[in-house]
Design a protein around this motif. Structure first.
Motif, PDB file in Angstrom:
ATOM      1  N   VAL A   1       0.883  -1.287  -0.273  1.00  0.00           N
ATOM      2  CA  VAL A   1       0.018  -0.089   0.105  1.00  0.00           C
ATOM      3  C   VAL A   1       0.882   1.197   0.049  1.00  0.00           C
ATOM      4  O   VAL A   1       2.039   1.149   0.769  1.00  0.00           O
ATOM      5  CB  VAL A   1      -0.791   0.293   1.357  1.00  0.00           C
ATOM      6  CG1 VAL A   1      -1.682   1.352   1.453  1.00  0.00           C
ATOM      7  CG2 VAL A   1      -1.952  -1.269   1.226  1.00  0.00           C
ATOM      8  N   ILE A   2       0.527   2.283  -0.733  1.00  0.00           N
ATOM      9  CA  ILE A   2       1.454   3.632  -0.962  1.00  0.00           C
ATOM     10  C   ILE A   2       0.833   4.421   0.352  1.00  0.00           C
ATOM     11  O   ILE A   2      -0.170   4.932   0.402  1.00  0.00           O
ATOM     12  CB  ILE A   2       1.080   4.301  -2.226  1.00  0.00           C
ATOM     13  CG1 ILE A   2       1.259   3.360  -3.357  1.00  0.00           C
ATOM     14  CG2 ILE A   2       1.739   5.472  -2.226  1.00  0.00           C
ATOM     15  CD1 ILE A   2       1.096   4.072  -4.521  1.00  0.00           C
ATOM     16  N   ASN A   3       1.681   4.258   1.416  1.00  0.00           N
ATOM     17  CA  ASN A   3       1.302   5.312   2.595  1.00  0.00           C
ATOM     18  C   ASN A   3       2.463   5.336   3.527  1.00  0.00           C
ATOM     19  O   ASN A   3       3.493   4.919   3.627  1.00  0.00           O
ATOM     20  CB  ASN A   3       0.081   4.381   3.353  1.00  0.00           C
ATOM     21  CG  ASN A   3      -0.742   5.520   4.314  1.00  0.00           C
ATOM     22  OD1 ASN A   3      -0.550   6.466   4.350  1.00  0.00           O
ATOM     23  ND2 ASN A   3      -1.848   4.800   4.839  1.00  0.00           N
ATOM     24  N   ALA A   4       2.337   6.520   4.441  1.00  0.00           N
ATOM     25  CA  ALA A   4       3.291   6.764   5.296  1.00  0.00           C
ATOM     26  C   ALA A   4       2.379   7.192   6.482  1.00  0.00           C
ATOM     27  O   ALA A   4       1.250   8.005   6.158  1.00  0.00           O
ATOM     28  CB  ALA A   4       4.006   7.737   4.894  1.00  0.00           C
ATOM     29  N   PHE A   5       2.797   7.031   7.638  1.00  0.00           N
ATOM     30  CA  PHE A   5       1.817   7.335   8.918  1.00  0.00           C
ATOM     31  C   PHE A   5       2.867   7.444  10.125  1.00  0.00           C
ATOM     32  O   PHE A   5       3.773   6.870  10.169  1.00  0.00           O
ATOM     33  CB  PHE A   5       0.612   6.319   9.131  1.00  0.00           C
ATOM     34  CG  PHE A   5       0.999   5.016   9.358  1.00  0.00           C
ATOM     35  CD1 PHE A   5       1.405   4.515  10.610  1.00  0.00           C
ATOM     36  CD2 PHE A   5       1.072   4.227   8.273  1.00  0.00           C
ATOM     37  CE1 PHE A   5       1.700   3.015  10.689  1.00  0.00           C
ATOM     38  CE2 PHE A   5       1.287   2.796   8.511  1.00  0.00           C
ATOM     39  CZ  PHE A   5       1.772   2.177   9.636  1.00  0.00           C
TER      40      PHE A   5
ATOM     41  N   TYR B   1       6.507   5.511  10.163  1.00  0.00           N
ATOM     42  CA  TYR B   1       6.458   4.099   9.469  1.00  0.00           C
ATOM     43  C   TYR B   1       6.172   4.410   7.882  1.00  0.00           C
ATOM     44  O   TYR B   1       5.195   5.387   7.562  1.00  0.00           O
ATOM     45  CB  TYR B   1       5.115   3.372   9.789  1.00  0.00           C
ATOM     46  CG  TYR B   1       5.105   2.942  11.188  1.00  0.00           C
ATOM     47  CD1 TYR B   1       6.010   1.952  11.848  1.00  0.00           C
ATOM     48  CD2 TYR B   1       4.663   3.871  12.196  1.00  0.00           C
ATOM     49  CE1 TYR B   1       6.003   1.823  13.125  1.00  0.00           C
ATOM     50  CE2 TYR B   1       4.495   3.472  13.524  1.00  0.00           C
ATOM     51  CZ  TYR B   1       5.138   2.598  13.968  1.00  0.00           C
ATOM     52  OH  TYR B   1       5.118   2.296  15.410  1.00  0.00           O
ATOM     53  N   PHE B   2       7.185   4.329   6.995  1.00  0.00           N
ATOM     54  CA  PHE B   2       6.645   4.221   5.689  1.00  0.00           C
ATOM     55  C   PHE B   2       6.394   2.677   5.044  1.00  0.00           C
ATOM     56  O   PHE B   2       7.149   1.720   5.482  1.00  0.00           O
ATOM     57  CB  PHE B   2       7.896   4.875   4.592  1.00  0.00           C
ATOM     58  CG  PHE B   2       8.052   6.246   4.798  1.00  0.00           C
ATOM     59  CD1 PHE B   2       7.529   7.019   6.049  1.00  0.00           C
ATOM     60  CD2 PHE B   2       8.635   7.086   3.837  1.00  0.00           C
ATOM     61  CE1 PHE B   2       7.733   8.560   6.021  1.00  0.00           C
ATOM     62  CE2 PHE B   2       8.661   8.372   3.737  1.00  0.00           C
ATOM     63  CZ  PHE B   2       8.077   9.187   5.009  1.00  0.00           C
ATOM     64  N   THR B   3       5.623   2.559   4.240  1.00  0.00           N
ATOM     65  CA  THR B   3       5.404   1.447   3.703  1.00  0.00           C
ATOM     66  C   THR B   3       6.527   1.173   2.351  1.00  0.00           C
ATOM     67  O   THR B   3       7.022   2.124   1.764  1.00  0.00           O
ATOM     68  CB  THR B   3       4.017   1.159   2.889  1.00  0.00           C
ATOM     69  OG1 THR B   3       3.806   2.162   2.063  1.00  0.00           O
ATOM     70  CG2 THR B   3       3.051   1.416   3.943  1.00  0.00           C
ATOM     71  N   ARG B   4       6.910  -0.145   1.897  1.00  0.00           N
ATOM     72  CA  ARG B   4       7.665  -0.239   1.030  1.00  0.00           C
ATOM     73  C   ARG B   4       6.998   0.035  -0.533  1.00  0.00           C
ATOM     74  O   ARG B   4       7.735   0.300  -1.422  1.00  0.00           O
ATOM     75  CB  ARG B   4       8.324  -1.777   0.884  1.00  0.00           C
ATOM     76  CG  ARG B   4       7.020  -2.914   0.477  1.00  0.00           C
ATOM     77  CD  ARG B   4       7.481  -4.203   0.330  1.00  0.00           C
ATOM     78  NE  ARG B   4       6.712  -5.221   0.203  1.00  0.00           N
ATOM     79  CZ  ARG B   4       5.676  -5.626  -0.760  1.00  0.00           C
ATOM     80  NH1 ARG B   4       5.783  -4.784  -1.829  1.00  0.00           N
ATOM     81  NH2 ARG B   4       5.005  -6.630  -0.562  1.00  0.00           N
ATOM     82  N   GLY B   5       5.530   0.155  -0.219  1.00  0.00           N
ATOM     83  CA  GLY B   5       4.941   0.778  -1.441  1.00  0.00           C
ATOM     84  C   GLY B   5       5.181   2.107  -1.731  1.00  0.00           C
ATOM     85  O   GLY B   5       5.206   2.587  -3.031  1.00  0.00           O
ATOM     86  N   ILE B   6       5.139   3.062  -0.634  1.00  0.00           N
ATOM     87  CA  ILE B   6       5.576   4.490  -1.073  1.00  0.00           C
ATOM     88  C   ILE B   6       7.092   4.656  -1.398  1.00  0.00           C
ATOM     89  O   ILE B   6       7.466   5.424  -2.155  1.00  0.00           O
ATOM     90  CB  ILE B   6       5.165   5.310   0.031  1.00  0.00           C
ATOM     91  CG1 ILE B   6       5.090   6.794  -0.188  1.00  0.00           C
ATOM     92  CG2 ILE B   6       6.111   5.439   1.536  1.00  0.00           C
ATOM     93  CD1 ILE B   6       4.367   7.660   0.967  1.00  0.00           C
ATOM     94  N   MET B   7       8.117   3.685  -0.799  1.00  0.00           N
ATOM     95  CA  MET B   7       9.371   3.917  -0.892  1.00  0.00           C
ATOM     96  C   MET B   7       9.650   3.604  -2.532  1.00  0.00           C
ATOM     97  O   MET B   7      10.197   4.370  -3.299  1.00  0.00           O
ATOM     98  CB  MET B   7      10.125   2.840  -0.301  1.00  0.00           C
ATOM     99  CG  MET B   7      10.173   3.208   1.467  1.00  0.00           C
ATOM    100  SD  MET B   7      10.773   4.664   1.822  1.00  0.00           S
ATOM    101  CE  MET B   7      12.312   4.180   1.390  1.00  0.00           C
ATOM    102  N   ALA B   8       8.969   2.889  -3.134  1.00  0.00           N
ATOM    103  CA  ALA B   8       8.950   2.452  -4.214  1.00  0.00           C
ATOM    104  C   ALA B   8       8.495   3.409  -5.156  1.00  0.00           C
ATOM    105  O   ALA B   8       8.905   3.383  -6.445  1.00  0.00           O
ATOM    106  CB  ALA B   8       7.926   1.149  -4.640  1.00  0.00           C
ATOM    107  N   HIS B   9       7.767   4.425  -4.904  1.00  0.00           N
ATOM    108  CA  HIS B   9       7.187   5.316  -5.568  1.00  0.00           C
ATOM    109  C   HIS B   9       7.787   6.940  -5.637  1.00  0.00           C
ATOM    110  O   HIS B   9       7.646   7.670  -6.265  1.00  0.00           O
ATOM    111  CB  HIS B   9       5.532   5.686  -5.485  1.00  0.00           C
ATOM    112  CG  HIS B   9       4.644   4.616  -6.180  1.00  0.00           C
ATOM    113  ND1 HIS B   9       4.388   3.344  -5.612  1.00  0.00           N
ATOM    114  CD2 HIS B   9       3.891   4.405  -7.097  1.00  0.00           C
ATOM    115  CE1 HIS B   9       3.850   2.674  -6.290  1.00  0.00           C
ATOM    116  NE2 HIS B   9       3.366   3.378  -7.602  1.00  0.00           N
ATOM    117  N   PHE B  10       8.715   6.800  -4.765  1.00  0.00           N
ATOM    118  CA  PHE B  10       9.519   8.098  -4.498  1.00  0.00           C
ATOM    119  C   PHE B  10      10.526   7.975  -5.892  1.00  0.00           C
ATOM    120  O   PHE B  10      11.103   6.919  -6.143  1.00  0.00           O
ATOM    121  CB  PHE B  10      10.482   8.059  -3.429  1.00  0.00           C
ATOM    122  CG  PHE B  10       9.652   8.372  -2.218  1.00  0.00           C
ATOM    123  CD1 PHE B  10       8.554   9.437  -2.217  1.00  0.00           C
ATOM    124  CD2 PHE B  10       9.553   7.588  -1.002  1.00  0.00           C
ATOM    125  CE1 PHE B  10       7.968   9.647  -1.119  1.00  0.00           C
ATOM    126  CE2 PHE B  10       8.863   8.037   0.117  1.00  0.00           C
ATOM    127  CZ  PHE B  10       8.209   8.959   0.111  1.00  0.00           C
TER     128      PHE B  10
END
Length: 481
Positions: free
Chosen positions: A93-97, A105-114
């Motif tokens: 999931v593309i998210n950070a919270f 916390y950052f998901t690997r999903g959001i790390m992939a999209h940077f």
């Protein structure tokens, strides 16, 4: 009577006044019903539940990277004395919270999209901003005053169904929505903090556009920092203006972007669902490692994590989840499950599911407040390969008959996974390549044999348009197995 009311009112006013504290960012008084010690304790208590729910992404180098950048940014923040922790969780999931007390916390999903370190740093500063400005604490205080609480018993909305421990008050903090003012303030703090450690904060605005494109492309849930978003155009313009102001204020003549170094960091990262943890294909959930399968109701959304797999319709009137339940026998597992969810069995019988021994249980959960509807559940506990699998369907007693057949169809079709292609499925990974010849992104994708139905997806992943001209020597993200 009037005198008593006046005395009581004065008492309440004094209590609220004493509950006010100075906001570290604004310097103004905030109504906060939680001390800093309580805030820190709440984050510390909730962190293990978050990690158990999602799991940490297994990449020591990336975990060290987010810790290093996070600590550097925390040191220049408005609350440098907090003990911050920064983690990448294993979710597509593309998210950070962020949680109160310093947990980000950052998901690997959001790390992939940077697409560069500056984008990453801007969002990291944004999440730190929620902590330094005590937004979560303020929201929880408002909810407490309104007697709304956080989460009581089983919650059946898909918005809450992302998380397995549906009775956890701590995880309820993740669902507190920030208002537009809070989001603007965190944008400002993200610009300030990332600029102070040398990054070009304008890149954060470009990443917001990537998120908007992603959400528009597949209807995915908007991350918390976009959930109550101000007008995207205004936000983009504002962040660019703030970035220019802070560059001037910090006398930052050469702001870092660091595109290539970031792309090298995520080269090889798992992209999308990791089939080793289970995956969905054609409305069927497969788990290669545990070797089982079952169907998902048509048009139901789903969320997979190491602890639980959850499904829910868009209207939020029901949900189902799959989880493991400890116990040497089905009867022992059933007892633990009923106690754990405070359920009262209404009916229970032994059944067989595709040759596997099982228990089918209808049970109710009485709500704490009498005016709330009774929650009714259908659970199939299935014994397979030494494990007890619980498939639980949850809705209100009034809606139970409407969903009974849907629940049953999924539960009665739990079966052993034998298909070789599903058992051997490998995850997709990010593959960073260097463009050898100047061309449009569409032409480059064609050269690398990117399927036509995935080119828009990869364009968004790269933060580009298919018509963009890509110069020779530029690094781009592709997907491979």
């Amino acid at each position: 009577m009037k005198k008593n009311i006046l005395v009581a009112s004065i008492g309440i006013i004094l209590m609220l006044f004493n509950s006010c504290s100075t906001n570290p960012v604004t310097g103004k008084k905030d109504l906060v019903l939680m001390s800093e010690e309580q805030e820190i304790a709440l984050g510390a208590q909730t962190d293990p539940a978050v990690i158990a729910q999602f799991g940490l992404y297994d990449d020591k180098s990336l975990q060290q990277f987010i810790q290093q950048k996070g600590q550097a940014m925390a040191a220049v923040s408005h609350r440098p004395d907090l003990k911050y922790e920064f983690k990448i969780v294993d979710s597509p999931v593309i998210n950070a919270f962020a949680l109160p007390g310093g947990y980000v916390y950052f998901t690997r999903g959001i790390m992939a999209h940077f697409n560069n370190e500056a984008q990453f740093a801007g969002v990291l500063g944004h999440e730190i901003g929620h902590i330094t400005a005590r937004h979560s604490v303020q929201q929880q205080s408002k909810a407490t005053l309104a007697q709304l609480g956080l989460i009581a018993g089983m919650v059946i909305s898909p918005e809450f169904a992302q998380f397995g421990d549906v009775a956890s008050q701590g995880l309820g903090l993740l669902f507190l929505k920030f208002g537009r003012d809070d989001e603007r303030e965190s944008d400002e703090l993200g610009v300030e903090y990332s600029t102070k450690i040398g990054y070009d904060a304008a890149e954060m605005a470009d990443f917001f556009l990537t998120l908007q494109r992603q959400q528009a492309a597949n209807g995915a849930a908007i991350p918390d920092f976009l959930s109550t978003h101000p007008n995207p155009g205004d936000r983009y313009t504002t962040v660019h203006e703030l970035a220019a102001q802070w560059k001037k204020k910090e006398n930052l003549t050469t702001a870092q972007v660091e595109r290539n170094s970031y792309l090298k960091r995520i080269d090889g990262m798992v992209y999308g669902e990791d089939p080793r943890q289970g995956f969905v294909e054609n409305s069927v959930f497969y788990h290669p490692e545990l070797k089982f399968r079952f169907p998902i109701p048509t048009d139901w959304g789903y969320m997979n994590s190491p602890q639980v797999f959850q499904m829910a319709p868009k209207d939020g009137k029901a949900m189902m989840n799959l989880m493991l339940v400890p116990g040497e026998t089905l009867e022992e597992a059933a007892q633990k499950l009923m106690q754990g969810y405070n359920l009262q069995p209404v009916e229970s019988k032994s059944v067989t599911v595709n040759g596997l021994p099982a228990l089918a249980i209808v049970a109710d959960q009485q709500q704490q407040q009498q005016q709330q509807q009774v929650i009714r559940t259908l659970t199939y506990l299935i014994r397979y390969n030494g494990n007890n699998y619980s498939l639980m369907g949850i809705t209100t007693a009034d809606n139970f008959n409407s969903y009974f057949q849907t629940f049953s169809n999924t539960m009665q079709n739990f079966a052993e996974l034998t298909e070789a292609d599903k058992l051997s499925r490998k995850p997709e990974r990010i593959n960073v390549e260097t463009v050898q010849q100047t061309a449009t992104l569409a032409q480059i994708f064609q050269k690398y044999n990117v399927p036509s139905d995935r080119r828009d997806e990869l364009a968004i992943l790269n933060g580009m348009e298919l018509t963009d001209r890509v110069e020779s020597g530029t690094m781009i993200k592709l997907i491979s197995k």
